[in-house]
Design an enzyme around this catalytic site. Structure first.
Site, PDB file in Angstrom:
ATOM      1  N   PRO A  15       0.858  -1.197   0.000  1.00 38.54           N
ATOM      2  CA  PRO A  15       0.000   0.000   0.000  1.00 38.54           C
ATOM      3  C   PRO A  15       0.885   1.234   0.000  1.00 38.54           C
ATOM      4  O   PRO A  15       1.837   1.309   0.771  1.00 38.54           O
ATOM      5  CB  PRO A  15      -0.763  -0.119   1.333  1.00 38.54           C
ATOM      6  CG  PRO A  15      -0.501  -1.497   1.841  1.00 38.54           C
ATOM      7  CD  PRO A  15       0.793  -1.931   1.263  1.00 38.54           C
ATOM      8  N   ALA A  17       0.264   5.436  -0.315  1.00 36.54           N
ATOM      9  CA  ALA A  17      -0.658   6.562  -0.503  1.00 36.54           C
ATOM     10  C   ALA A  17      -0.246   7.421  -1.694  1.00 36.54           C
ATOM     11  O   ALA A  17       0.909   7.805  -1.831  1.00 36.54           O
ATOM     12  CB  ALA A  17      -0.702   7.418   0.762  1.00 36.54           C
ATOM     13  N   CYS A 100       2.385   2.966   9.459  1.00 34.29           N
ATOM     14  CA  CYS A 100       2.496   4.292   8.854  1.00 34.29           C
ATOM     15  C   CYS A 100       3.140   5.275   9.835  1.00 34.29           C
ATOM     16  O   CYS A 100       2.657   5.448  10.952  1.00 34.29           O
ATOM     17  CB  CYS A 100       1.135   4.816   8.418  1.00 34.29           C
ATOM     18  SG  CYS A 100       1.206   6.461   7.660  1.00 34.29           S
ATOM     19  N   LYS A 140       0.374  -5.039   8.413  1.00 34.02           N
ATOM     20  CA  LYS A 140       1.638  -4.459   7.950  1.00 34.02           C
ATOM     21  C   LYS A 140       2.208  -3.638   9.104  1.00 34.02           C
ATOM     22  O   LYS A 140       1.540  -2.750   9.631  1.00 34.02           O
ATOM     23  CB  LYS A 140       1.448  -3.573   6.722  1.00 34.02           C
ATOM     24  CG  LYS A 140       2.772  -3.110   6.103  1.00 34.02           C
ATOM     25  CD  LYS A 140       2.565  -2.417   4.769  1.00 34.02           C
ATOM     26  CE  LYS A 140       3.896  -2.180   4.057  1.00 34.02           C
ATOM     27  NZ  LYS A 140       4.790  -1.268   4.780  1.00 34.02           N
ATOM     28  N   ASN A 199       9.779  -6.229   3.754  1.00 33.41           N
ATOM     29  CA  ASN A 199       9.482  -4.951   3.108  1.00 33.41           C
ATOM     30  C   ASN A 199      10.516  -3.903   3.526  1.00 33.41           C
ATOM     31  O   ASN A 199      10.961  -3.887   4.664  1.00 33.41           O
ATOM     32  CB  ASN A 199       8.062  -4.517   3.501  1.00 33.41           C
ATOM     33  CG  ASN A 199       7.702  -3.131   3.007  1.00 33.41           C
ATOM     34  OD1 ASN A 199       7.395  -2.249   3.801  1.00 33.41           O
ATOM     35  ND2 ASN A 199       7.715  -2.919   1.709  1.00 33.41           N
ATOM     36  N   GLY A 223       7.184  -1.457  -2.255  1.00 32.77           N
ATOM     37  CA  GLY A 223       6.413  -0.216  -2.249  1.00 32.77           C
ATOM     38  C   GLY A 223       7.091   0.843  -3.086  1.00 32.77           C
ATOM     39  O   GLY A 223       7.006   0.859  -4.311  1.00 32.77           O
ATOM     40  N   ARG A 224       7.823   1.744  -2.430  1.00 30.02           N
ATOM     41  CA  ARG A 224       8.476   2.850  -3.148  1.00 30.02           C
ATOM     42  C   ARG A 224       9.461   2.344  -4.198  1.00 30.02           C
ATOM     43  O   ARG A 224       9.709   3.020  -5.191  1.00 30.02           O
ATOM     44  CB  ARG A 224       9.178   3.769  -2.155  1.00 30.02           C
ATOM     45  CG  ARG A 224       8.216   4.536  -1.243  1.00 30.02           C
ATOM     46  CD  ARG A 224       8.952   5.495  -0.327  1.00 30.02           C
ATOM     47  NE  ARG A 224       9.955   4.822   0.484  1.00 30.02           N
ATOM     48  CZ  ARG A 224      11.036   5.397   0.994  1.00 30.02           C
ATOM     49  NH1 ARG A 224      11.276   6.669   0.748  1.00 30.02           N
ATOM     50  NH2 ARG A 224      11.883   4.713   1.736  1.00 30.02           N
TER      51      ARG A 224
END
Length: 313
Positions: A15, A17, A100, A140, A199, A223-224
């Site tokens: 995920p 954003a 997060c 996560k 991750n 992710g990134r």
């Protein structure tokens, strides 16, 4: 919908954003991602019936293993959000964001803030597991808030009933700049029986293989590292060190088409600029290309620039 075969070497799109919307998830899934996660969805926005939030949750046609991630702290609110998701088809699981680091999320006692109160985190996981009608409940997490306690966190998550965990190898205090601690991810993996995804800073085909081998996790979550580089999933699926220029251009053009379908032509073009900035990174003349596309709003003109730039690259 399919069950997740954890015996395979899996790749998951994390995920993220502002990036892992339906068009980007479609692209990553088509070119090799096994599991896709929605952008982080606010529990409060979901129960307020936010149209934007429901648009964010929409599943792409090719997402057969699609999980929606939620963020919140109030258990009653979380139960209401789960009940809303129960009424939506095409979702195989609900993921709980416990990692997060963004201040406005932490200020609401959500995201990585939950790592400061593991008993409350466990109650949230238990509530989702109890009330969800989805196949999977996952979490996560990071390896701690300020201090690294990967084994305690992982065991708490497992004991609360989660089916699998994704572990980002930084503390909340480490933000996105501190060195990723893959040893801590390995420790988390070794402390539980449920599957674990590694991750954090997985930015290349080689790095993904290295992390998978070192941590012995069931899969890697990217992710990134896949922004501007979604073909990393194509590489991992097909065991390729390099990707042909023609394949890169194919992915870029299809991504643009999907953005226009999802957001409309004008907004799709505007929103796609940030992706083109990432796609063009490290390619000669990238700066001039970015300056040019920043003022383009016409689809045909953008297509011409993409064709020219990525053919010459």
């Amino acid at each position: 919908m399919l069950d997740i075969d954890f015996s395979q070497s899996l790749t998951a799109l994390a995920p993220l954003a502002g990036f892992t919307d339906l068009p980007f998830r479609y692209i990553c899934k088509k070119f090799g991602a096994d599991i896709t996660f929605s952008e982080m969805i606010s529990v409060n926005a979901l129960i307020r019936d936010s149209k934007k939030t429901f648009h964010m949750i929409k599943r792409a046609s090719n997402e057969d293993i699609y999980i929606v991630q939620i963020a919140g702290s109030d258990i009653n609110g979380i139960i209401k959000a789960v009940e809303i998701l129960n009424g939506m088809s095409g979702i195989i699981g609900i993921d709980i964001n416990c990692g997060c680091p963004v201040p406005k999320v932490v200020a609401q006692d959500a995201g990585s803030s939950l790592l400061r109160d593991l008993p409350h985190m466990a109650k949230i996981i238990e509530a989702v597991k109890k009330h969800s009608n989805k196949r999977y409940t996952s979490v996560k997490t990071r390896i701690g808030f300020s201090e690294k306690t990967p084994e305690i966190i992982a065991k708490t998550i497992e004991d609360a009933g989660a089916d699998f965990i994704s572990v980002h190898g930084r503390t909340r205090s480490g933000g996105y700049k501190s060195k990723v601690d893959y040893e801590a991810i390995k420790m988390a993996k070794e402390s539980v029986k449920i599957p674990v995804f590694a991750n954090g800073d997985i930015t290349s085909y080689e790095k993904a293989l290295e992390v998978k081998e070192f941590t012995k996790c069931e899969g890697v979550m990217i992710g990134r590292g896949c922004i501007g580089n979604p073909w990393i999933f194509y590489q991992l699926k097909n065991n390729l060190k390099n990707v042909e220029k023609s394949k890169i251009k194919e992915i870029v053009l299809e991504h643009l088409r999907l953005m226009m379908e999802f957001y409309g032509d004008k907004m799709g073009v505007i929103l796609f600029r940030k992706h083109l900035h990432a796609y063009s990174k490290s390619i000669p003349e990238a700066s001039a290309f970015r300056n040019k596309i920043n003022t383009i709003t016409a689809v045909n003109e953008l297509l011409e620039e993409i064709e020219r730039f990525f053919t010459a690259a």
